[in-house]
Design a protein around this motif. Structure first.
Motif, PDB file in Angstrom:
ATOM      1  N   ARG A  29     -40.566  11.111  37.521  1.00 60.90           N
ATOM      2  CA  ARG A  29     -39.203  10.743  37.573  1.00 60.90           C
ATOM      3  C   ARG A  29     -38.484  11.666  36.378  1.00 60.90           C
ATOM      4  NH1 ARG A  29     -38.585   4.036  37.863  1.00 60.90           N
ATOM      5  NH2 ARG A  29     -38.704   3.947  40.029  1.00 60.90           N
ATOM      6  N   ALA A  30     -39.254  11.680  35.197  1.00 58.27           N
ATOM      7  CA  ALA A  30     -38.990  12.431  34.070  1.00 58.27           C
ATOM      8  C   ALA A  30     -38.980  13.987  34.594  1.00 58.27           C
ATOM      9  CB  ALA A  30     -40.049  12.155  32.865  1.00 58.27           C
ATOM     10  N   ALA A  31     -39.959  14.271  35.223  1.00 54.13           N
ATOM     11  CA  ALA A  31     -39.746  15.723  35.414  1.00 54.13           C
ATOM     12  C   ALA A  31     -38.934  16.099  36.512  1.00 54.13           C
ATOM     13  CB  ALA A  31     -41.598  15.974  36.301  1.00 54.13           C
ATOM     14  N   GLU A  32     -38.622  15.091  37.315  1.00 55.79           N
ATOM     15  CA  GLU A  32     -37.473  15.391  38.390  1.00 55.79           C
ATOM     16  C   GLU A  32     -36.161  15.670  37.702  1.00 55.79           C
ATOM     17  OE1 GLU A  32     -35.038  13.058  42.242  1.00 55.79           O
ATOM     18  OE2 GLU A  32     -37.170  12.511  41.403  1.00 55.79           O
ATOM     19  N   ARG A  37     -32.605  19.951  36.151  1.00 57.59           N
ATOM     20  CA  ARG A  37     -31.442  20.161  35.365  1.00 57.59           C
ATOM     21  C   ARG A  37     -31.566  21.343  34.511  1.00 57.59           C
ATOM     22  NH1 ARG A  37     -31.184  15.384  31.941  1.00 57.59           N
ATOM     23  NH2 ARG A  37     -32.086  16.684  30.333  1.00 57.59           N
ATOM     24  N   GLU A  38     -32.674  21.664  33.904  1.00 55.92           N
ATOM     25  CA  GLU A  38     -32.998  22.682  32.820  1.00 55.92           C
ATOM     26  C   GLU A  38     -33.999  23.810  33.464  1.00 55.92           C
ATOM     27  OE1 GLU A  38     -34.138  20.870  29.279  1.00 55.92           O
ATOM     28  OE2 GLU A  38     -32.969  19.347  29.478  1.00 55.92           O
ATOM     29  N   VAL A  43     -38.620  23.786  30.432  1.00 54.11           N
ATOM     30  CA  VAL A  43     -39.206  22.233  30.057  1.00 54.11           C
ATOM     31  C   VAL A  43     -40.691  22.304  29.628  1.00 54.11           C
ATOM     32  CG1 VAL A  43     -39.307  19.991  30.958  1.00 54.11           C
ATOM     33  CG2 VAL A  43     -37.089  21.446  31.366  1.00 54.11           C
ATOM     34  N   GLY A  44     -41.272  21.907  28.736  1.00 53.20           N
ATOM     35  CA  GLY A  44     -42.401  21.701  28.348  1.00 53.20           C
ATOM     36  C   GLY A  44     -43.142  20.584  28.525  1.00 53.20           C
ATOM     37  N   ASN A 123     -34.281  27.243  43.185  1.00 55.07           N
ATOM     38  CA  ASN A 123     -34.374  27.503  41.643  1.00 55.07           C
ATOM     39  C   ASN A 123     -35.770  27.701  41.186  1.00 55.07           C
ATOM     40  OD1 ASN A 123     -31.819  26.656  41.776  1.00 55.07           O
ATOM     41  ND2 ASN A 123     -32.225  24.355  41.053  1.00 55.07           N
ATOM     42  N   VAL A 124     -36.783  26.888  41.904  1.00 56.65           N
ATOM     43  CA  VAL A 124     -38.177  27.303  41.422  1.00 56.65           C
ATOM     44  C   VAL A 124     -38.723  28.637  41.684  1.00 56.65           C
ATOM     45  CG1 VAL A 124     -40.555  26.750  42.103  1.00 56.65           C
ATOM     46  CG2 VAL A 124     -39.083  25.008  41.214  1.00 56.65           C
TER      47      VAL A 124
END
Length: 206
Positions: A29-32, A37-38, A43-44, A123-124
């Motif tokens: 969830r945090a990675a998503e 967004r960034e 993002v590290g 994006n990726v």
């Protein structure tokens, strides 16, 4: 001294190991949120574990590397993508022409939201120039699955050339993704996409 005691900042909440599937879900969830967004390069892993509320050891118990986490993120995004696709199709059972148009109605609505950051796969792809990277392979797999679904619906709609119709619709999708990020909010041509798709489908299936 003023007699007023200085307020000490609240201690930082200690991050602790969280077991198994719970830790994995928190991390994904945090990675998503952060990757979408960034961007995945910016993002590290420290930012991911901070937002997830776990420690770094919990991350490396679930994912062998940041690249492994990126692949899991893309798998999650692929599942979300086709959940949305299926939800659009389900609004018009047995009517492939209406299903195709409905997908673009829903996509256009989503793509004009302020927090929309475009296609996570596009994006990726822009962040990994090496086409042999596993992340790029996940991107290609998502696009291939989408194309197969579009061709299937075009067949169901009795298009004269299902592949050509699917190719045309795929280009409209990619145009929506790009326009969502390049035009000012509220001044994009994205709202015309459903009408354009109706014309393409009607012409291909006449």
């Amino acid at each position: 001294m003023s007699g007023i005691e200085a307020v000490k900042p609240a201690p930082r909440r200690a991050r602790r190991p969280i077991a198994g599937a719970t830790a994995q879900e928190h991390l994904l969830r945090a990675a998503e949120e952060l990757f979408y967004r960034e961007g995945v390069r910016a993002v590290g892993v420290e930012a991911v574990v901070e937002l997830a509320g776990v420690n770094k050891m919990s991350l490396y118990r679930q994912f062998s590397s940041k690249d492994d986490l990126i692949l899991a993120y893309l798998d999650r995004m692929d599942a979300c993508f086709f959940e949305r696709f299926d939800a659009s199709v389900a609004k018009h059972p047995g009517d492939p022409k209406a299903q195709l148009t409905q997908y673009f109605v829903d996509l256009a609505e989503r793509a004009t939201q302020k927090d929309y950051r475009g296609c996570p796969f596009v994006n990726v792809a822009t962040e990994f120039p090496d086409a042999s990277h596993p992340a790029r392979e996940r991107v290609a797999q998502n696009k291939a699955r989408l194309m197969a679904r579009l061709v299937e619906l075009a067949h169901g709609a009795h298009a004269r050339d299902p592949q050509m119709l699917a190719d045309s619709l795929a280009l409209v999708i990619e145009g929506i993704y790009a326009a969502s990020q390049t035009y000012r909010h509220g001044a994009t041509p994205i709202g015309t996409a459903p009408a354009l798709v109706r014309q393409l489908v009607d012409a291909a299936c006449a």
